[in-house]
Design an enzyme around this catalytic site. Sequence first.
Site, PDB file in Angstrom:
ATOM      1  N   LYS A 117       1.425  -1.342   0.065  1.00  0.00           N
ATOM      2  CA  LYS A 117       0.033  -0.049   0.359  1.00  0.00           C
ATOM      3  C   LYS A 117       0.750   0.984   0.197  1.00  0.00           C
ATOM      4  O   LYS A 117       1.699   1.277   0.091  1.00  0.00           O
ATOM      5  CB  LYS A 117      -0.637   0.039   0.828  1.00  0.00           C
ATOM      6  CG  LYS A 117      -2.463  -1.036   0.763  1.00  0.00           C
ATOM      7  CD  LYS A 117      -2.728  -1.457   2.214  1.00  0.00           C
ATOM      8  CE  LYS A 117      -4.120  -2.095   2.056  1.00  0.00           C
ATOM      9  NZ  LYS A 117      -4.378  -2.445   3.310  1.00  0.00           N
ATOM     10  N   HIS A 157      -1.707  -5.531   1.586  1.00  0.00           N
ATOM     11  CA  HIS A 157      -2.947  -6.425   1.043  1.00  0.00           C
ATOM     12  C   HIS A 157      -2.420  -7.916   0.596  1.00  0.00           C
ATOM     13  O   HIS A 157      -1.474  -7.415  -0.684  1.00  0.00           O
ATOM     14  CB  HIS A 157      -3.480  -5.347   0.177  1.00  0.00           C
ATOM     15  CG  HIS A 157      -4.656  -6.836  -0.194  1.00  0.00           C
ATOM     16  ND1 HIS A 157      -5.827  -6.571   0.190  1.00  0.00           N
ATOM     17  CD2 HIS A 157      -4.565  -7.265  -1.142  1.00  0.00           C
ATOM     18  CE1 HIS A 157      -7.088  -7.781  -0.384  1.00  0.00           C
ATOM     19  NE2 HIS A 157      -5.590  -7.942  -1.819  1.00  0.00           N
TER      20      HIS A 157
HETATM   21  P1  RTP Z   1      -6.850  -6.225   2.672  1.00  0.00           P
HETATM   22  O1  RTP Z   1      -7.710  -6.552   2.770  1.00  0.00           O
HETATM   23  O2  RTP Z   1      -5.931  -4.996   2.961  1.00  0.00           O
HETATM   24  O3  RTP Z   1      -5.418  -7.047   2.856  1.00  0.00           O
HETATM   25  O4  RTP Z   1      -6.829  -6.381   5.041  1.00  0.00           O
HETATM   26  P2  RTP Z   1      -7.706  -7.580   5.509  1.00  0.00           P
HETATM   27  O5  RTP Z   1      -7.727  -8.841   4.441  1.00  0.00           O
HETATM   28  O6  RTP Z   1      -6.691  -7.921   6.052  1.00  0.00           O
HETATM   29  O7  RTP Z   1      -9.060  -6.651   6.370  1.00  0.00           O
HETATM   30  P3  RTP Z   1     -10.394  -5.832   5.527  1.00  0.00           P
HETATM   31  O8  RTP Z   1     -11.294  -6.546   6.262  1.00  0.00           O
HETATM   32  O9  RTP Z   1     -10.435  -6.607   3.975  1.00  0.00           O
HETATM   33  O10 RTP Z   1     -10.035  -4.874   4.899  1.00  0.00           O
HETATM   34  C1  RTP Z   1      -9.364  -4.081   4.044  1.00  0.00           C
HETATM   35  C2  RTP Z   1      -8.687  -2.506   4.459  1.00  0.00           C
HETATM   36  O11 RTP Z   1      -8.821  -1.392   5.316  1.00  0.00           O
HETATM   37  C3  RTP Z   1      -8.244  -1.587   6.049  1.00  0.00           C
HETATM   38  N1  RTP Z   1      -9.894  -1.098   7.590  1.00  0.00           N
HETATM   39  N2  RTP Z   1     -10.201  -0.591   7.889  1.00  0.00           N
HETATM   40  N3  RTP Z   1     -10.554   1.362   9.970  1.00  0.00           N
HETATM   41  C4  RTP Z   1     -11.017   0.423  10.253  1.00  0.00           C
HETATM   42  O12 RTP Z   1     -11.342  -0.080  11.195  1.00  0.00           O
HETATM   43  C5  RTP Z   1     -11.058  -0.398   8.656  1.00  0.00           C
HETATM   44  N4  RTP Z   1     -10.990  -2.111   9.045  1.00  0.00           N
HETATM   45  C6  RTP Z   1      -9.715  -2.471   7.713  1.00  0.00           C
HETATM   46  C7  RTP Z   1      -7.280  -1.805   6.528  1.00  0.00           C
HETATM   47  O13 RTP Z   1      -6.383  -1.126   5.531  1.00  0.00           O
HETATM   48  C8  RTP Z   1      -8.197  -3.291   5.743  1.00  0.00           C
HETATM   49  O14 RTP Z   1      -6.350  -4.102   5.096  1.00  0.00           O
END
Ligand code: RTP
Length: 148
Positions: A9, A115
């Site tokens: 990112k 990601h």
């Molecule tokens: P990624 O897609 O980036 O690998 O992340 P992930 O599967 O571990 O998590 P996901 O729930 O799909 O969330 C995607 C990205 O959104 C941001 N996020 N911010 N502020 C918040 O509560 C929050 N929750 C998620 C994070 O950058 C996360 O990687």
Amino acid sequence: MEQTFIMIKPDGVQRGLVGEIISTFEKKGFYLKGMKLISVERPFAEKHYEDLSSKPFFEGLVEYIISGPVVAMVWEGKNVVTTGRKIIGATNPSASDPGTIRGSFAVEIGRNVIHGSDSVESAKKEIALWFPNGTVNWQSSLHPWIYE
Ligand code: RTP
């Protein structure tokens, strides 16, 4: 062989973590099959994160992803989707194990550096979105000291 989509990112790029992240995946025994440094426009970022469009953090997430260039990559190897997620660590860096990328380099969930696709199915979808013309056509010879 299984493939996953990994994106460094904008914070990871700005902080100079590209080399270290690539090195981590290489040293594990995975093969780099596609890579580009790219700045994406808002509609593209919204498409990538369309499954999260109803979340309260969606707007901030899209702003974050379009705030600077990202490194989009395709990595290949045995169980690369699941293992890639383990290498990356939990979404919230406060819960990421030490030694994982987020556990080592991130503090905030909204600046979590990297990601990785969460399933083989999402990997296929994301690779098709980010690499619509396919990846470089080369066949890595599986390293006999890594793959039996
Ligand atoms: P990624 O897609 O980036 O690998 O992340 P992930 O599967 O571990 O998590 P996901 O729930 O799909 O969330 C995607 C990205 O959104 C941001 N996020 N911010 N502020 C918040 O509560 C929050 N929750 C998620 C994070 O950058 C996360 O990687």
